[in-house]
Structures are given as structure tokens and as C-alpha cells.
Design a protein around this motif. Structure first.
Motif, PDB file in Angstrom:
ATOM      1  N   UNK A   6       8.668   2.952   0.362  1.00 27.75           N
ATOM      2  CA  UNK A   6       9.433   1.771   0.754  1.00 27.75           C
ATOM      3  C   UNK A   6      10.857   1.984   0.243  1.00 27.75           C
ATOM      4  N   UNK A   7      11.786   2.184   1.146  1.00 26.96           N
ATOM      5  CA  UNK A   7      13.134   2.597   0.790  1.00 26.96           C
ATOM      6  C   UNK A   7      14.128   1.463   0.937  1.00 26.96           C
ATOM      7  N   UNK A   8      14.785   1.132  -0.158  1.00 25.39           N
ATOM      8  CA  UNK A   8      15.948   0.260  -0.077  1.00 25.39           C
ATOM      9  C   UNK A   8      17.036   1.009   0.693  1.00 25.39           C
ATOM     10  N   UNK A   9      18.029   0.303   1.228  1.00 30.23           N
ATOM     11  CA  UNK A   9      19.080   0.953   2.009  1.00 30.23           C
ATOM     12  C   UNK A   9      20.407   0.968   1.246  1.00 30.23           C
ATOM     13  N   UNK A  10      21.003  -0.210   1.039  1.00 34.95           N
ATOM     14  CA  UNK A  10      22.296  -0.284   0.353  1.00 34.95           C
ATOM     15  C   UNK A  10      22.152   0.115  -1.113  1.00 34.95           C
ATOM     16  N   UNK A 101       4.761   8.622   4.951  1.00 30.78           N
ATOM     17  CA  UNK A 101       5.102   7.492   5.810  1.00 30.78           C
ATOM     18  C   UNK A 101       6.326   6.816   5.207  1.00 30.78           C
ATOM     19  N   UNK A 102       7.347   6.557   6.026  1.00 35.90           N
ATOM     20  CA  UNK A 102       8.605   6.023   5.533  1.00 35.90           C
ATOM     21  C   UNK A 102       8.898   4.661   6.147  1.00 35.90           C
ATOM     22  N   UNK A 103       9.155   3.693   5.272  1.00 35.72           N
ATOM     23  CA  UNK A 103       9.537   2.346   5.711  1.00 35.72           C
ATOM     24  C   UNK A 103      10.744   1.911   4.897  1.00 35.72           C
ATOM     25  N   UNK A 104      11.625   1.152   5.497  1.00 42.54           N
ATOM     26  CA  UNK A 104      12.693   0.551   4.703  1.00 42.54           C
ATOM     27  C   UNK A 104      12.203  -0.792   4.173  1.00 42.54           C
ATOM     28  N   UNK A 152       2.591  -2.579   7.727  1.00 44.76           N
ATOM     29  CA  UNK A 152       2.239  -1.167   7.608  1.00 44.76           C
ATOM     30  C   UNK A 152       0.864  -0.955   6.978  1.00 44.76           C
ATOM     31  N   UNK A 153       0.492  -1.858   6.056  1.00 42.24           N
ATOM     32  CA  UNK A 153      -0.767  -1.747   5.303  1.00 42.24           C
ATOM     33  C   UNK A 153      -0.902  -0.361   4.654  1.00 42.24           C
ATOM     34  N   UNK A 154       0.051  -0.013   3.784  1.00 42.48           N
ATOM     35  CA  UNK A 154       0.059   1.332   3.186  1.00 42.48           C
ATOM     36  C   UNK A 154      -1.079   1.550   2.207  1.00 42.48           C
ATOM     37  N   UNK A 155      -1.504   2.809   2.088  1.00 38.31           N
ATOM     38  CA  UNK A 155      -2.555   3.174   1.155  1.00 38.31           C
ATOM     39  C   UNK A 155      -2.015   3.409  -0.247  1.00 38.31           C
ATOM     40  N   UNK A 156      -0.890   4.125  -0.356  1.00 39.80           N
ATOM     41  CA  UNK A 156      -0.278   4.437  -1.659  1.00 39.80           C
ATOM     42  C   UNK A 156       1.224   4.157  -1.568  1.00 39.80           C
ATOM     43  N   UNK A 170       8.717  -5.166  -6.155  1.00 46.47           N
ATOM     44  CA  UNK A 170       7.577  -4.255  -6.167  1.00 46.47           C
ATOM     45  C   UNK A 170       6.517  -4.725  -7.153  1.00 46.47           C
ATOM     46  N   UNK A 171       6.943  -5.117  -8.350  1.00 50.78           N
ATOM     47  CA  UNK A 171       5.999  -5.555  -9.382  1.00 50.78           C
ATOM     48  C   UNK A 171       5.229  -6.797  -8.947  1.00 50.78           C
ATOM     49  N   UNK A 172       5.867  -7.645  -8.141  1.00 55.83           N
ATOM     50  CA  UNK A 172       5.196  -8.855  -7.653  1.00 55.83           C
ATOM     51  C   UNK A 172       3.910  -8.502  -6.902  1.00 55.83           C
ATOM     52  N   UNK A 173       3.907  -7.343  -6.261  1.00 54.38           N
ATOM     53  CA  UNK A 173       2.735  -6.904  -5.497  1.00 54.38           C
ATOM     54  C   UNK A 173       1.961  -5.800  -6.216  1.00 54.38           C
ATOM     55  N   UNK A 174       2.309  -5.561  -7.483  1.00 49.27           N
ATOM     56  CA  UNK A 174       1.615  -4.540  -8.248  1.00 49.27           C
ATOM     57  C   UNK A 174       1.952  -3.124  -7.839  1.00 49.27           C
ATOM     58  N   UNK A 175       3.146  -2.914  -7.264  1.00 43.61           N
ATOM     59  CA  UNK A 175       3.539  -1.598  -6.786  1.00 43.61           C
ATOM     60  C   UNK A 175       4.406  -0.876  -7.818  1.00 43.61           C
TER      61      UNK A 175
END
Length: 210
Positions: A6-10, A101-104, A152-156, A170-175
Motif C-alpha cells: 500500500x503506497x502513499x504518493x505525496x 501486488x501494488x495499490x496506492x 483488494x482484500x490483500x493477503x500480506x 496502518x496500525x488501525x487495521x493491524x498492518x
């Protein structure tokens, strides 16, 4: 198991500060607000611009007028006032080539994010464009991340960003998350991330070892 980044942009993929700064100052001028110190201005990329405007004491009407001036600047070429951070485009292409797999996951408006990433040559490598809504309620980073995870329902999943709201979101979702230090964050913000990358090479090593 496939890793999803999960990529931030700015501040993570592109250095958009020059354009954001100019749009912000034009917004302030539109409502007659004094320009704050550069230390404050340096921290404006990342959070929703409406929140930044409101934090200066603007009421809803003033925020609306300031945002109209900001949007006018962005729509008329301000969105293109950025550069790509050294080595980042190559990293993204390499990750895609190796099967990541790449998502912003950006608080940048979806339209501007698409335009910027297309101009940067990064968009073809992005599997899912997760961004804020320019005319909707999805603005905060936590809401954008929720949108990405639901779509996306990512696995990792692994969040990569430069500001506190990236790591808290990220921490809010345990990532787990990676802080990149070439963006707009402060050292105390990096402490909230799981990992810290000071160069593109370090980021590549962290991602490869994840």
C-alpha cells in the motif's frame, strides 16, 4: 502468499511539495490569511487540505473559498508541479515485475493522483488506485486504507509512507508499515512505523525481507 504494498504518493513516490505549497498559499491569500511559518508549511503534504485549512482557524465558509482557490490552481497545472524521488520509479517497476501486488493509499484526490502517477510513469504498475474522493467523504488516510483493504482484500499487506497518519492508519487495521525518510515526516513520526527506510535501497531490502 502474495505481498500487497500500500503506497502513499505525496512524499513517498513523488515530491509534490512545490505544487502543494503554492496551492496552499493561494488558498490563504483568497481569504486574507497570513502565511504561517515555513516549518508549518513544510508539514502540509499528507493530511486532507481541508483539515489543514481548518486548523488555522478558518470557518467552513473560509475553508470553502480557500479550497476553491487551491483547486483552481491544481486544475490549471499545479498538479504537475512535482518530481519523482530518485530510484522510486525503478523500485515500483521492479516490485511489479517480481509479482508484488501494488495499490496506492493516498489522501491525494483520485483524479490528481491518477494524473500525477501517469505523468511519473508509475501508473501502469499500479494494480489498484486507492485515493481520497475529491467530491465525497473519503478523505482521511484511515478511510482510504479501509477502501483499499475492502477492494483488494490483500493477503500480506504492508503500508509504505512518510507521515504519521500513514503509520497510524496502518496500525488501525493491524498492518505493519515502513517510514521513508525522504518525504515530509519528522523523526518522531518514524518511531510510529514498524520499519524505517532512509534510502531506496533500504526500502527494497525491507520489502524483499517482509
Amino acid at each position: 502468499m502474495r505481498t500487497t504494498l500500500l503506497l502513499d504518493v505525496d512524499g513517498t513516490l513523488i515530491d509534490s511539495f512545490p505544487g502543494i505549497r503554492e496551492g496552499f498559499l493561494r488558498g490563504l491569500d483568497a481569504v486574507g490569511y497570513t502565511h504561517p511559518a515555513e516549518e508549518f508549511i513544510r508539514r502540509i503534504p499528507g493530511p486532507p487540505m481541508t483539515e489543514t485549512m481548518a486548523s488555522l482557524g478558518m470557518d467552513a465558509a473560509e475553508v470553502g473559498r480557500a479550497m476553491a482557490a487551491y483547486d483552481d490552481y491544481m486544475q490549471n497545472g499545479g498538479w504537475a508541479n512535482f518530481t519523482v524521488f530518485a530510484g522510486v520509479a525503478e523500485l515500483v517497476a521492479g516490485w511489479k515485475g517480481r509479482g508484488f501486488e501494488l495499490a496506492t493509499a493516498t489522501s491525494k484526490g483520485e483524479g490528481y493522483a491518477r494524473l500525477a502517477l501517469e505523468r511519473a510513469g508509475i501508473l501502469p504498475h499500479i494494480d489498484f488506485l486507492g485515493a481520497a474522493q475529491e467530491r465525497g467523504p473519503r478523505k482521511r488516510k484511515v478511510d482510504v486504507i479501509a477502501h483499499v483493504l475492502a477492494s483488494v482484500k490483500p493477503q500480506r499487506p504492508l503500508m509504505v509512507g512518510d507521515r504519521l497518519h500513514d503509520f497510524h492508519g496502518a496500525a488501525h487495521f493491524g498492518l505493519p508499515s515502513v517510514a521513508v525518510t525522504w518525504g515530509y515526516g519528522a523523526p518522531e513520526e518514524y518511531e510510529e512505523a514498524t520499519y524505517v527506510a532512509r534510502t531506496a535501497r533500504e526500502l527494497e531490502e525491507i520489502v524483499n525481507a517482509f
